[in-house]
Design a protein around this motif. Sequence first.
Motif, PDB file in Angstrom:
ATOM      1  N   LEU A  16      20.095  -1.103  35.411  1.00 55.62           N
ATOM      2  CA  LEU A  16      20.225  -2.403  36.068  1.00 55.62           C
ATOM      3  C   LEU A  16      21.059  -3.353  35.202  1.00 55.62           C
ATOM      4  O   LEU A  16      21.946  -4.043  35.711  1.00 55.62           O
ATOM      5  N   ILE A  17      20.814  -3.368  33.903  1.00 54.17           N
ATOM      6  CA  ILE A  17      21.571  -4.247  33.001  1.00 54.17           C
ATOM      7  C   ILE A  17      23.045  -3.846  32.965  1.00 54.17           C
ATOM      8  O   ILE A  17      23.939  -4.698  33.047  1.00 54.17           O
ATOM      9  N   ILE A  18      23.306  -2.554  32.884  1.00 52.29           N
ATOM     10  CA  ILE A  18      24.695  -2.070  32.838  1.00 52.29           C
ATOM     11  C   ILE A  18      25.422  -2.416  34.131  1.00 52.29           C
ATOM     12  O   ILE A  18      26.552  -2.916  34.103  1.00 52.29           O
ATOM     13  N   SER A  19      24.779  -2.205  35.284  1.00 52.67           N
ATOM     14  CA  SER A  19      25.437  -2.520  36.561  1.00 52.67           C
ATOM     15  C   SER A  19      25.642  -4.021  36.727  1.00 52.67           C
ATOM     16  O   SER A  19      26.649  -4.462  37.277  1.00 52.67           O
ATOM     17  N   THR A  20      24.702  -4.822  36.227  1.00 53.07           N
ATOM     18  CA  THR A  20      24.845  -6.276  36.294  1.00 53.07           C
ATOM     19  C   THR A  20      26.039  -6.722  35.454  1.00 53.07           C
ATOM     20  O   THR A  20      26.816  -7.583  35.865  1.00 53.07           O
ATOM     21  N   ASN A  21      26.203  -6.118  34.293  1.00 54.41           N
ATOM     22  CA  ASN A  21      27.336  -6.433  33.437  1.00 54.41           C
ATOM     23  C   ASN A  21      28.653  -6.108  34.145  1.00 54.41           C
ATOM     24  O   ASN A  21      29.599  -6.901  34.102  1.00 54.41           O
ATOM     25  N   LEU A  22      28.706  -4.962  34.815  1.00 49.46           N
ATOM     26  CA  LEU A  22      29.923  -4.556  35.521  1.00 49.46           C
ATOM     27  C   LEU A  22      30.241  -5.479  36.702  1.00 49.46           C
ATOM     28  O   LEU A  22      31.410  -5.677  37.043  1.00 49.46           O
ATOM     29  N   MET A  23      29.208  -6.039  37.320  1.00 47.38           N
ATOM     30  CA  MET A  23      29.370  -6.886  38.507  1.00 47.38           C
ATOM     31  C   MET A  23      29.425  -8.383  38.173  1.00 47.38           C
ATOM     32  O   MET A  23      29.448  -9.212  39.075  1.00 47.38           O
ATOM     33  N   ARG A  24      29.438  -8.759  36.895  1.00 46.65           N
ATOM     34  CA  ARG A  24      29.242 -10.162  36.514  1.00 46.65           C
ATOM     35  C   ARG A  24      30.230 -11.121  37.180  1.00 46.65           C
ATOM     36  O   ARG A  24      29.848 -12.218  37.534  1.00 46.65           O
ATOM     37  N   ASP A  25      31.469 -10.713  37.396  1.00 43.87           N
ATOM     38  CA  ASP A  25      32.434 -11.613  38.037  1.00 43.87           C
ATOM     39  C   ASP A  25      32.065 -11.900  39.494  1.00 43.87           C
ATOM     40  O   ASP A  25      32.382 -12.971  40.017  1.00 43.87           O
ATOM     41  N   GLY A  32      10.568 -10.725  36.650  1.00 45.56           N
ATOM     42  CA  GLY A  32      10.154  -9.342  36.821  1.00 45.56           C
ATOM     43  C   GLY A  32      11.089  -8.306  36.215  1.00 45.56           C
ATOM     44  O   GLY A  32      10.896  -7.111  36.422  1.00 45.56           O
ATOM     45  N   LEU A  33      12.096  -8.744  35.456  1.00 45.27           N
ATOM     46  CA  LEU A  33      12.995  -7.773  34.829  1.00 45.27           C
ATOM     47  C   LEU A  33      12.233  -6.769  33.968  1.00 45.27           C
ATOM     48  O   LEU A  33      12.571  -5.589  33.922  1.00 45.27           O
ATOM     49  N   GLU A  34      11.177  -7.262  33.306  1.00 49.16           N
ATOM     50  CA  GLU A  34      10.404  -6.382  32.412  1.00 49.16           C
ATOM     51  C   GLU A  34       9.686  -5.278  33.170  1.00 49.16           C
ATOM     52  O   GLU A  34       9.299  -4.272  32.589  1.00 49.16           O
ATOM     53  N   SER A  35       9.542  -5.416  34.497  1.00 53.18           N
ATOM     54  CA  SER A  35       8.838  -4.398  35.288  1.00 53.18           C
ATOM     55  C   SER A  35       9.775  -3.317  35.841  1.00 53.18           C
ATOM     56  O   SER A  35       9.308  -2.289  36.320  1.00 53.18           O
ATOM     57  N   VAL A  36      11.078  -3.544  35.780  1.00 52.60           N
ATOM     58  CA  VAL A  36      12.046  -2.611  36.368  1.00 52.60           C
ATOM     59  C   VAL A  36      12.049  -1.301  35.579  1.00 52.60           C
ATOM     60  O   VAL A  36      12.241  -1.290  34.365  1.00 52.60           O
ATOM     61  N   VAL A  37      11.823  -0.193  36.283  1.00 51.13           N
ATOM     62  CA  VAL A  37      11.747   1.122  35.643  1.00 51.13           C
ATOM     63  C   VAL A  37      13.095   1.503  35.023  1.00 51.13           C
ATOM     64  O   VAL A  37      13.166   1.917  33.873  1.00 51.13           O
ATOM     65  N   GLU A  38      14.162   1.355  35.779  1.00 44.23           N
ATOM     66  CA  GLU A  38      15.501   1.721  35.304  1.00 44.23           C
ATOM     67  C   GLU A  38      16.235   0.475  34.798  1.00 44.23           C
ATOM     68  O   GLU A  38      17.361   0.180  35.211  1.00 44.23           O
ATOM     69  N   ILE A  39      15.598  -0.239  33.856  1.00 43.72           N
ATOM     70  CA  ILE A  39      16.146  -1.507  33.376  1.00 43.72           C
ATOM     71  C   ILE A  39      17.508  -1.326  32.704  1.00 43.72           C
ATOM     72  O   ILE A  39      18.397  -2.154  32.880  1.00 43.72           O
ATOM     73  N   GLN A  68      14.599 -21.449  44.129  1.00 43.41           N
ATOM     74  CA  GLN A  68      14.151 -20.246  44.839  1.00 43.41           C
ATOM     75  C   GLN A  68      13.845 -19.183  43.787  1.00 43.41           C
ATOM     76  O   GLN A  68      14.612 -18.994  42.849  1.00 43.41           O
ATOM     77  N   GLU A  69      12.709 -18.511  43.963  1.00 43.35           N
ATOM     78  CA  GLU A  69      12.309 -17.450  43.033  1.00 43.35           C
ATOM     79  C   GLU A  69      12.485 -16.099  43.695  1.00 43.35           C
ATOM     80  O   GLU A  69      12.172 -15.921  44.876  1.00 43.35           O
ATOM     81  N   ILE A  70      12.974 -15.151  42.903  1.00 44.84           N
ATOM     82  CA  ILE A  70      13.039 -13.759  43.337  1.00 44.84           C
ATOM     83  C   ILE A  70      12.270 -12.944  42.306  1.00 44.84           C
ATOM     84  O   ILE A  70      12.519 -13.060  41.107  1.00 44.84           O
ATOM     85  N   HIS A  71      11.329 -12.149  42.793  1.00 44.72           N
ATOM     86  CA  HIS A  71      10.541 -11.282  41.917  1.00 44.72           C
ATOM     87  C   HIS A  71      11.047  -9.847  42.082  1.00 44.72           C
ATOM     88  O   HIS A  71      11.025  -9.321  43.193  1.00 44.72           O
ATOM     89  N   LEU A  72      11.497  -9.270  40.995  1.00 39.57           N
ATOM     90  CA  LEU A  72      11.983  -7.895  41.040  1.00 39.57           C
ATOM     91  C   LEU A  72      10.801  -6.930  41.039  1.00 39.57           C
ATOM     92  O   LEU A  72       9.755  -7.224  40.474  1.00 39.57           O
ATOM     93  N   THR A  73      10.994  -5.805  41.675  1.00 39.29           N
ATOM     94  CA  THR A  73       9.975  -4.761  41.692  1.00 39.29           C
ATOM     95  C   THR A  73      10.388  -3.656  40.729  1.00 39.29           C
ATOM     96  O   THR A  73      11.562  -3.579  40.339  1.00 39.29           O
ATOM     97  N   THR A  90      20.146  -7.208  45.093  1.00 36.80           N
ATOM     98  CA  THR A  90      18.815  -7.775  45.321  1.00 36.80           C
ATOM     99  C   THR A  90      18.906  -9.272  45.572  1.00 36.80           C
ATOM    100  O   THR A  90      18.293  -9.793  46.505  1.00 36.80           O
ATOM    101  N   ILE A  91      19.685  -9.962  44.763  1.00 33.91           N
ATOM    102  CA  ILE A  91      19.839 -11.409  44.954  1.00 33.91           C
ATOM    103  C   ILE A  91      20.555 -11.692  46.265  1.00 33.91           C
ATOM    104  O   ILE A  91      20.122 -12.535  47.043  1.00 33.91           O
ATOM    105  N   ALA A  92      21.648 -10.975  46.527  1.00 31.27           N
ATOM    106  CA  ALA A  92      22.444 -11.204  47.739  1.00 31.27           C
ATOM    107  C   ALA A  92      21.610 -11.021  49.010  1.00 31.27           C
ATOM    108  O   ALA A  92      21.776 -11.770  49.978  1.00 31.27           O
ATOM    109  N   THR A  93      20.689 -10.055  49.012  1.00 27.63           N
ATOM    110  CA  THR A  93      19.884  -9.825  50.217  1.00 27.63           C
ATOM    111  C   THR A  93      18.690 -10.778  50.314  1.00 27.63           C
ATOM    112  O   THR A  93      18.145 -10.949  51.406  1.00 27.63           O
TER     113      THR A  93
END
Length: 165
Positions: free
Chosen positions: A103-112, A93-100, A62-67, A76-79
């Motif tokens: 997003l990276i910092i929050s992903t790191n915090l949520m990794r578990d 689409g990570l390269e297209s995310v304005v507040e990358i 399954q592919e998810i394209h980020l905006t 985003t993945i969960a929904t």
Amino acid sequence: MINSLSSQQESVVNTVAATKRLARALMVSAGEFSLILASCNSINRQQQILSLLTEFSSVDIQEIHLTPETETLYTTIATNINAVQPGALMVRGLESVVEINQLIISTNLMRDEFRKKFHCPLVLWVNDETLRKLVWLAPDLKDWASSTIRFDTPNTTVERKALIA
């Protein structure tokens, strides 16, 4: 001309080998969470690689394209994930995310939470810039990735010229 042809052939061989490594990583991680980074600077090439991947892998992908407006990867993945989890999940689409950075910092915090919620390999397609940001802003997340599979190969002609100079 001959150097150009051999360089193209080498690029094709490297792409096929990297695609087979990705297919193998998806197969090994089937049914459980793992984070795989796929490094490719060309969006068109990513699509070609995904088409090639379907030849080497029978995994339901399954592919998810980020905006550009995407704020969090986890939500985003969960929904967007199907009720029945796929064999693998590709996020592009990570390269297209304005507040990358955020997003990276929050992903790191949520990794578990990723491991708890998702039971399939997660492939994040990154370009060189996004990969550098991952290393800098989320070293724990980057270290958590089982592997980084590179699809970009250096230009051997330029390297040869640099060696001669």
